[in-house]
Design a protein around this motif. Structure first.
Motif, short mmCIF file in Angstrom:
data_model
loop_
_atom_site.label_atom_id
_atom_site.label_comp_id
_atom_site.label_asym_id
_atom_site.label_seq_id
_atom_site.Cartn_x
_atom_site.Cartn_y
_atom_site.Cartn_z
N ALA A 84 1.90 16.32 15.82
CA ALA A 84 0.82 15.29 15.57
C ALA A 84 -0.50 15.60 14.97
CB ALA A 84 0.93 14.53 16.70
N ALA A 85 -1.13 16.70 15.76
CA ALA A 85 -2.51 17.02 15.75
C ALA A 85 -2.75 17.69 14.38
CB ALA A 85 -2.93 18.07 16.70
N SER A 86 -1.76 18.31 13.65
CA SER A 86 -1.88 19.01 12.25
C SER A 86 -1.46 18.31 11.24
CB SER A 86 -0.99 20.25 12.60
OG SER A 86 0.42 20.00 12.14
N GLY A 87 -0.85 16.93 11.67
CA GLY A 87 -0.56 15.94 10.38
C GLY A 87 0.75 16.42 9.66
N ALA A 88 1.48 17.28 10.44
CA ALA A 88 2.77 17.70 9.88
C ALA A 88 3.80 16.79 9.29
CB ALA A 88 3.64 18.60 11.13
N GLU A 89 3.89 15.55 9.75
CA GLU A 89 4.72 14.41 9.24
C GLU A 89 4.44 14.04 7.88
OE1 GLU A 89 7.00 10.25 10.08
OE2 GLU A 89 5.87 10.85 11.71
#
Length: 94
Positions: free
Chosen positions: A34-39
């Protein structure tokens, strides 16, 4: 912001793995994804293959956990793999 700059340095491959690991029981995997914007990166990279890639990840994770259980159950101390994912193993009883 410094933290946002740090997330921009994370490679697309790392974000792909983070997204897939978010569905496992690995501690903090969901938070990292979530923090890295992986989605977002995962959807961009995977496109129409996203569902297949996610299901494949579940299967691979299950295979890894099964392998870990077998290694623990039979007290295997050395495991060697090759490109075809076959394993040779030695237990303490050999």
């Amino acid at each position: 912001m410094v933290q946002e700059e740090a997330y921009k340095k994370i490679s697309t491959t790392a974000k792909l793995v983070a997204h897939i690991r978010a569905f496992t029981d690995i501690p903090f995997a969901k938070e990292i994804a979530a923090a890295s914007g992986a989605e977002t990166d995962f959807q961009t990279l995977a496109g129409k293959s996203a569902e297949f890639m996610t299901q494949s990840a579940f299967n691979l994770e299950a295979r890894c956990k099964t392998t870990d259980q077998i290694i623990a159950r039979y007290h295997i101390t050395q495991v060697f793999g090759n490109r075809r994912w076959t394993f040779s193993a030695w237990s303490r009883n050999d």
